[in-house]
Design an enzyme around this catalytic site. Structure first.
Site, PDB file in Angstrom:
ATOM      1  N   HIS A  50      73.213 -28.467 -13.317  1.00  0.00           N
ATOM      2  CA  HIS A  50      74.148 -27.349 -13.448  1.00  0.00           C
ATOM      3  C   HIS A  50      75.555 -27.759 -13.033  1.00  0.00           C
ATOM      4  O   HIS A  50      76.033 -27.413 -11.941  1.00  0.00           O
ATOM      5  CB  HIS A  50      73.664 -26.163 -12.621  1.00  0.00           C
ATOM      6  CG  HIS A  50      72.511 -25.439 -13.242  1.00  0.00           C
ATOM      7  ND1 HIS A  50      71.652 -24.624 -12.541  1.00  0.00           N
ATOM      8  CD2 HIS A  50      72.069 -25.412 -14.533  1.00  0.00           C
ATOM      9  CE1 HIS A  50      70.738 -24.125 -13.356  1.00  0.00           C
ATOM     10  NE2 HIS A  50      70.977 -24.586 -14.568  1.00  0.00           N
ATOM     11  N   CYS A 105      63.261 -33.118 -11.103  1.00  0.00           N
ATOM     12  CA  CYS A 105      63.381 -33.664  -9.757  1.00  0.00           C
ATOM     13  C   CYS A 105      61.993 -33.741  -9.125  1.00  0.00           C
ATOM     14  O   CYS A 105      61.223 -32.777  -9.175  1.00  0.00           O
ATOM     15  CB  CYS A 105      64.288 -32.764  -8.908  1.00  0.00           C
ATOM     16  SG  CYS A 105      64.343 -33.251  -7.166  1.00  0.00           S
ATOM     17  N   GLU A 135      64.628 -23.291 -12.672  1.00  0.00           N
ATOM     18  CA  GLU A 135      63.598 -23.838 -11.790  1.00  0.00           C
ATOM     19  C   GLU A 135      62.516 -22.807 -11.514  1.00  0.00           C
ATOM     20  O   GLU A 135      61.314 -23.130 -11.532  1.00  0.00           O
ATOM     21  CB  GLU A 135      64.220 -24.310 -10.468  1.00  0.00           C
ATOM     22  CG  GLU A 135      63.183 -24.903  -9.523  1.00  0.00           C
ATOM     23  CD  GLU A 135      63.739 -25.245  -8.160  1.00  0.00           C
ATOM     24  OE1 GLU A 135      62.961 -25.207  -7.181  1.00  0.00           O
ATOM     25  OE2 GLU A 135      64.950 -25.561  -8.056  1.00  0.00           O
ATOM     26  N   THR A 173      63.925 -24.690  -4.675  1.00  0.00           N
ATOM     27  CA  THR A 173      64.388 -25.759  -3.783  1.00  0.00           C
ATOM     28  C   THR A 173      65.836 -25.629  -3.355  1.00  0.00           C
ATOM     29  O   THR A 173      66.261 -26.300  -2.420  1.00  0.00           O
ATOM     30  CB  THR A 173      64.206 -27.137  -4.455  1.00  0.00           C
ATOM     31  OG1 THR A 173      65.030 -27.199  -5.629  1.00  0.00           O
ATOM     32  CG2 THR A 173      62.753 -27.391  -4.812  1.00  0.00           C
ATOM     33  N   SER A 232      72.971 -22.922  -8.255  1.00  0.00           N
ATOM     34  CA  SER A 232      72.495 -22.088  -7.158  1.00  0.00           C
ATOM     35  C   SER A 232      72.919 -22.653  -5.811  1.00  0.00           C
ATOM     36  O   SER A 232      73.396 -21.922  -4.932  1.00  0.00           O
ATOM     37  CB  SER A 232      70.970 -21.974  -7.225  1.00  0.00           C
ATOM     38  OG  SER A 232      70.469 -21.212  -6.145  1.00  0.00           O
ATOM     39  N   ASN A 233      72.770 -23.959  -5.621  1.00  0.00           N
ATOM     40  CA  ASN A 233      73.088 -24.518  -4.306  1.00  0.00           C
ATOM     41  C   ASN A 233      74.576 -24.476  -4.013  1.00  0.00           C
ATOM     42  O   ASN A 233      74.993 -24.336  -2.867  1.00  0.00           O
ATOM     43  CB  ASN A 233      72.520 -25.926  -4.156  1.00  0.00           C
ATOM     44  CG  ASN A 233      73.260 -26.964  -4.971  1.00  0.00           C
ATOM     45  OD1 ASN A 233      74.230 -27.553  -4.508  1.00  0.00           O
ATOM     46  ND2 ASN A 233      72.807 -27.202  -6.194  1.00  0.00           N
ATOM     47  N   SER A 276      75.033 -31.083  -7.581  1.00  0.00           N
ATOM     48  CA  SER A 276      75.137 -31.578  -8.958  1.00  0.00           C
ATOM     49  C   SER A 276      76.573 -31.933  -9.325  1.00  0.00           C
ATOM     50  O   SER A 276      76.909 -32.027 -10.502  1.00  0.00           O
ATOM     51  CB  SER A 276      74.589 -30.521  -9.932  1.00  0.00           C
ATOM     52  OG  SER A 276      75.189 -29.264  -9.701  1.00  0.00           O
TER      53      SER A 276
END
Length: 342
Positions: A50, A105, A135, A173, A232-233, A276
């Site tokens: 992403h 991953c 995910e 994750t 998301s992260n 990412s």
């Protein structure tokens, strides 16, 4: 953490670790190597990771990004993204005789295997994550009749299970560690015998980046997080910065999106990037901040990452046949993050 700074001195606190994690690096290198080995086009289901810049760079080299496998010509080669896919997607690819390269991953694959095992033991599985995220769709697809998604702590009251003594939680994750643990706490209030996954599902890189932000945020007037809106992260890093004491926090895709108004009256700016994000984008941000007088850069390091994953099995086999090195590889962006670390 950092040295003392004279009153009025402008500085940047640069989080470390930041940027590419091992799973992202593996996925990006997989597409790069596939293009070298097979030539263009190489199809990729969804975004390989992403990040807008990464996707556009790979597309310029001949990667063709598609929404689903039915857009890939029959018999062509397709790469599955780092976020993973469901068994239904794999079956659809096989039905079209597609040559697949699985760049999921390995840490996501671990969660998939947990879902399969718990479903086989007839547990109700509570997947903590964001509905609609690729995910989560992939993990839920491993056992849709056993899995329900819990988006946030506020969703806990609506959870229904068959047997409160046979319930287990797993997670996406890339979540905020604090929010995920609050969701688990509330679930355990409802289901005291809630079982835990055998190991932590939130990946090491997500946790490391959040810890680094937590450490520097109290000293920052503003934190700039480099990362795309669908990462998301990266979005979680903005939330973590705000919750940890930063005066403000903003997410940007690239340096040009920095609003000078954010820097009015600021003396300390924190900078980090999602898992990412290639390091070149962070360097661009530092260069732009320097034009506003933020030329002093101090690194805030909370961990050192040296994990590397092997390339996907299917690709390694063809690289060996072609005489290329199939070992662990780092993309140019990953090497820059390591080599240029302050």
């Amino acid at each position: 953490m950092t040295g003392s700074t004279a009153v009025g001195t402008k500085r940047v606190l640069l989080a470390a670790p930041r940027g590419y994690c091992a799973g992202v690096d593996r996925a990006v290198v997989a597409v790069e190597k596939a293009l070298e080995q097979y030539g263009a086009p190489v199809y990729v289901r969804k975004e390989i990771v992403h990040n807008k810049y990464v996707v556009e760079t790979l597309a310029a080299r001949g990667a063709v990004f598609v929404h689903d496998t039915d857009e890939v010509p029959e018999g062509a080669r397709v790469v599955f993204s780092a976020h993973g896919v469901s068994p239904a997607v794999r079956a659809a690819a096989a039905a079209r005789s597609l040559l697949t390269i699985d760049a999921t991953c390995p840490l996501v694959t671990k969660v998939h295997k947990e879902a399969v095992r718990f479903a086989a033991d007839d547990y109700d599985i509570l997947l903590i994550g964001h509905a609609g995220h690729e995910e989560v769709e992939g993990t839920a697809g491993e056992a849709p009749e056993h899995i329900q998604v819990v988006n946030s702590p506020d969703d806990v009251d609506g959870v229904q299970v068959r047997d409160p003594d046979r319930v287990v939680w797993i997670s996406q994750t890339t979540l905020s560690v604090d929010e995920a643990m609050e969701t688990v706490r509330r679930l355990r209030e409802r289901f005291p015998n809630l079982a835990d996954p055998p190991s932590d599902d939130i990946c090491y890189a997500t946790q490391n980046r959040q810890v680094a932000v937590k450490k520097m945020a109290p000293e920052c007037d503003v934190v700039v997080v480099v990362g795309s809106a669908n990462s998301s992260n990266s979005v979680r890093l903005v939330e973590v910065a705000r919750e940890s004491g930063a005066g403000a926090a903003h997410r940007i895709d690239a340096a040009g999106q920095i609003d000078p108004a954010w820097l009015d009256g600021a003396t300390t700016v924190g900078v980090t990037s999602g898992a990412s994000v290639p390091e070149i984008l962070v360097r661009d941000v530092l260069d732009r901040l320097a034009t506003f007088g933020f030329g002093e850069v101090e690194e805030v390091r909370t961990a050192t990452e040296d994990l590397m994953f092997s390339l996907p099995r299917e690709l390694r086999a063809d690289l060996r046949t072609g005489g290329a090195d199939p070992g662990r590889a780092r993309s140019a962006a990953r090497r820059a993050a390591v080599d240029n670390s302050l």
